[in-house]
Design an enzyme around this catalytic site. Structure first.
Site, PDB file in Angstrom:
ATOM      1  N   SER A 185      41.669  42.276  41.887  1.00 15.79           N
ATOM      2  CA  SER A 185      40.626  41.091  42.194  1.00 15.79           C
ATOM      3  C   SER A 185      40.761  40.920  44.165  1.00 15.79           C
ATOM      4  O   SER A 185      42.476  40.644  44.341  1.00 15.79           O
ATOM      5  CB  SER A 185      40.195  39.987  41.322  1.00 15.79           C
ATOM      6  OG  SER A 185      39.511  40.211  40.524  1.00 15.79           O
TER       7      SER A 185
ATOM      8  N   ASP B  58      31.193  35.553  45.585  1.00 14.85           N
ATOM      9  CA  ASP B  58      32.706  35.997  45.598  1.00 14.85           C
ATOM     10  C   ASP B  58      33.445  36.457  46.323  1.00 14.85           C
ATOM     11  O   ASP B  58      33.991  36.846  46.338  1.00 14.85           O
ATOM     12  CB  ASP B  58      32.728  36.942  43.593  1.00 14.85           C
ATOM     13  CG  ASP B  58      34.276  36.620  43.560  1.00 14.85           C
ATOM     14  OD1 ASP B  58      34.630  35.020  43.566  1.00 14.85           O
ATOM     15  OD2 ASP B  58      34.394  37.888  42.452  1.00 14.85           O
TER      16      ASP B  58
ATOM     17  N   HIS C 192      37.261  33.540  43.523  1.00 11.50           N
ATOM     18  CA  HIS C 192      37.431  33.361  41.866  1.00 11.50           C
ATOM     19  C   HIS C 192      39.342  33.746  41.929  1.00 11.50           C
ATOM     20  O   HIS C 192      39.932  32.979  41.718  1.00 11.50           O
ATOM     21  CB  HIS C 192      36.811  34.289  40.884  1.00 11.50           C
ATOM     22  CG  HIS C 192      37.572  35.412  40.911  1.00 11.50           C
ATOM     23  ND1 HIS C 192      36.983  36.751  40.987  1.00 11.50           N
ATOM     24  CD2 HIS C 192      38.529  36.132  40.208  1.00 11.50           C
ATOM     25  CE1 HIS C 192      37.276  38.256  40.617  1.00 11.50           C
ATOM     26  NE2 HIS C 192      38.516  37.119  40.495  1.00 11.50           N
TER      27      HIS C 192
END
Length: 414
Positions: free
Chosen positions: A269, A188, A154
């Site tokens: 992230s 992901d 992402h």
């Protein structure tokens, strides 16, 4: 509680607070103007203060006297204090002029947060992706000297758009342009490659299957664009099936997560979660948020989630080798919103592993090996975390929990 990308919104997982305003409870005093005769009388014959009755003294006079007293006292105190400083210097001056003590001269202790940070920071990068319509920021871990970087899908999904530009900055400030090798929205996980990189420091992988609840860990990344940020905490839980919708792809990702209370925020992230030896044991990916509003900004509430390193490494190898990722399967479909504790089988693929093991529609799977299964996502996450071709033991019952029995299923091979 909802889980959101990165931290982008764990979700990049958003908490809002409202603050009330305090209004002053005081009102303006009411006063009555004295007559002209009274004013003249006061000017001609002032009354000594000691002759006034305490009961009849006007409040304005009392306040004035109090202020005068305070000013006099303050003036005397100021003079006395000044004289003391002049004649007898305070010890604070000596302390301010004393030699400073070196608190960072010693090498960091082995296994300390300081030692871990010194070891892993050179191999952690900040990632920025700018497309025609949006911009994303995140983190990553260098996994090869020639510039392969492990991160979240992402974070870099926008790089698939034409005209997008990806820039990566190392801990020492060196910048590289980068290209997307491949990404998998279902897990992901993504891999990018720095252009022209050679001789870079790399991250060492740890064995995430050996983690224990309560174990100390360190999270590293670039939350809110603040590069090289280090936070510490513990492994709060293992095998947490966490699903979050991808902001850029529109697809949801499901991870069998490591839960940690190390502070993770948007921008973390893709960054590493490491053990106290500096080994990569997870990739920070999501945070939980108490916010339901679309305009609220997510932030850490002590519920962060990381993709286990063993799983991320397997997917990364597939992405580099073939450009796509596949997962082990048992050949069954499960009901997403079944009101049961376990995974309710809705369909079985003919000739698949589940069919050969005797699983039928309507069966309820409640355990994989020693792991309790409480939902459909729990079963999917447990199977994905297994190895290709591995034989697992399933505990199966009917929908009401009766007729419980075990079956062995050999998962699909790669």
């Amino acid at each position: 509680m909802t889980a959101t990308n990165d931290p982008h919104n764990l979700g990049e997982h958003k908490t809002t607070q409202e603050f009330g305003r305090i209004q002053s409870p005081y009102s303006k005093p009411h006063s009555t103007e004295p007559s002209e005769d009274t004013q003249n009388a006061w000017q001609a014959q002032p009354v000594p203060v000691q002759q006034r009755s305490a009961k009849t003294m006007k409040m304005s006079s009392a306040i004035a006297l109090a202020l005068v007293g305070a000013l006099v006292a303050g003036g005397v105190g100021g003079v006395v204090g000044s004289q003391v400083v002049k004649d007898q210097p305070s010890s604070v001056i000596q302390n301010l002029e004393a030699p400073v003590q070196n608190s960072t001269g010693e090498p960091p202790a082995e296994g300390s947060v300081e030692g871990v940070a010194a070891k892993v920071l050179p191999a952690v990068v900040s990632i920025q992706v700018l497309s025609r319509t949006s911009g994303e920021e995140g983190s990553g871990s260098i996994i090869s000297p020639d510039g392969y970087v492990l991160t979240n899908n992402h974070v870099v999904a926008a790089a698939e758009q034409g005209g997008a530009k990806m820039t990566v900055m190392l801990n020492d400030g060196t910048q590289y342009d980068a290209d997307l090798v491949a990404g998998d929205p279902n897990t992901d996980v993504a891999v990018i490659k720095l252009r022209g990189a050679q001789g870079l420091p790399t991250m060492n992988f740890g064995d995430s299957s050996k983690l224990a609840v309560g174990q100390e860990v360190v999270a590293v990344g670039s939350p809110l664009g603040l590069s090289a940020t280090v936070t510490s905490g513990i492994v709060s839980a293992l095998n947490r099936p966490v699903r979050a919708a991808g902001a850029n792809t529109g697809q949801s990702s499901l991870i069998d997560a490591i839960q940690t209370d190390a502070a993770i925020n948007p921008g973390n992230s893709g960054g590493p979660l490491v053990d106290m030896q500096g080994n990569l044991i997870g990739m920070n990916s999501m945070i939980a948020s108490l916010s339901n509003g679309q305009d609220a900004q997510a932030g850490s509430i002590g519920l962060g989630f990381a993709i286990p390193a063993d799983f991320a490494r397997r997917v990364a190898k597939q992405l580099i080798d073939t450009g796509e990722a596949t997962q082990p399967m048992i050949g069954v479909e499960v009901a997403a919103n079944a009101n049961v504790r376990g995974a309710l089988v809705s369909a079985v693929k003919p000739g698949g592993p589940g069919d050969r093991a005797g699983i039928k529609p309507g069966d309820l799977i409640t355990r994989v090996n020693d792991r309790t299964i409480e939902s459909a996502d729990g079963l999917v996450a447990a199977v994905r975390s297994s190895d290709f071709g591995e034989t697992v033991t399933l505990e199966v019952s009917d929908e009401n929990g009766s007729n419980s029995h075990t079956v062995e299923v050999t998962l699909t091979s790669e």
